[in-house]
Scaffold this motif. Structure first.
Motif, short mmCIF file in Angstrom:
data_model
loop_
_atom_site.label_atom_id
_atom_site.label_comp_id
_atom_site.label_asym_id
_atom_site.label_seq_id
_atom_site.Cartn_x
_atom_site.Cartn_y
_atom_site.Cartn_z
N THR A 13 91.21 6.15 42.11
CA THR A 13 91.15 7.49 42.69
C THR A 13 91.84 8.50 41.79
O THR A 13 92.71 8.17 40.99
N LYS A 14 91.42 9.76 41.96
CA LYS A 14 92.12 10.90 41.38
C LYS A 14 92.00 12.00 42.41
O LYS A 14 90.90 12.48 42.69
N GLY A 15 93.13 12.35 43.03
CA GLY A 15 93.08 13.29 44.15
C GLY A 15 92.31 12.65 45.29
O GLY A 15 92.56 11.52 45.67
N LYS A 16 91.32 13.37 45.83
CA LYS A 16 90.50 12.85 46.93
C LYS A 16 89.24 12.14 46.43
O LYS A 16 88.50 11.56 47.21
N PHE A 91 82.66 9.60 43.64
CA PHE A 91 82.53 9.90 45.07
C PHE A 91 83.34 11.15 45.38
O PHE A 91 84.53 11.21 45.07
N LYS A 92 82.70 12.16 45.99
CA LYS A 92 83.39 13.39 46.38
C LYS A 92 83.25 13.59 47.88
O LYS A 92 82.14 13.63 48.40
N ALA A 93 84.38 13.72 48.59
CA ALA A 93 84.37 13.90 50.04
C ALA A 93 83.73 15.23 50.41
O ALA A 93 84.01 16.25 49.82
#
Length: 95
Positions: A13-16, A91-93
């Protein structure tokens, strides 16, 4: 990192954002990645860089496909890796 026969898959992960990568040996193969590591009740936009259908390391090593789709944690992401192939996924929320 997990071992799937002669395939390696890893994530981080990096951030969210989540990132996932996978590589294989000389044998083309399909792998399924369960997305249950994603946050429940959150849809994710997925950016997938993977080998194109006619790709193989000897005759056509650079045919890549870039695909965007929306996924949820209860889904499975199916990947096709060419001979000596790889994939990279972001993957981006959305929620």
């Amino acid at each position: 990192m997990c071992c799937l026969c002669q395939t390696r898959a890893w994530g981080g992960t990096k951030g969210k954002d989540w990132f996932l990568g996978a590589i294989t040996d000389d044998n083309a193969r399909n792998i399924d990645i369960k997305l249950d590591f994603l946050t429940q009740s959150v849809r994710e936009e997925v950016l997938v860089y993977q080998d194109g259908k006619p790709t193989n390391r000897r005759n056509n090593p650079y045919d890549d496909v870039i695909e965007t789709k929306i996924v949820a944690p209860d889904e499975v992401l199916s990947l096709s890796l060419a001979s000596s192939g790889e994939t990279a996924i972001q993957f981006k929320a959305l929620d």
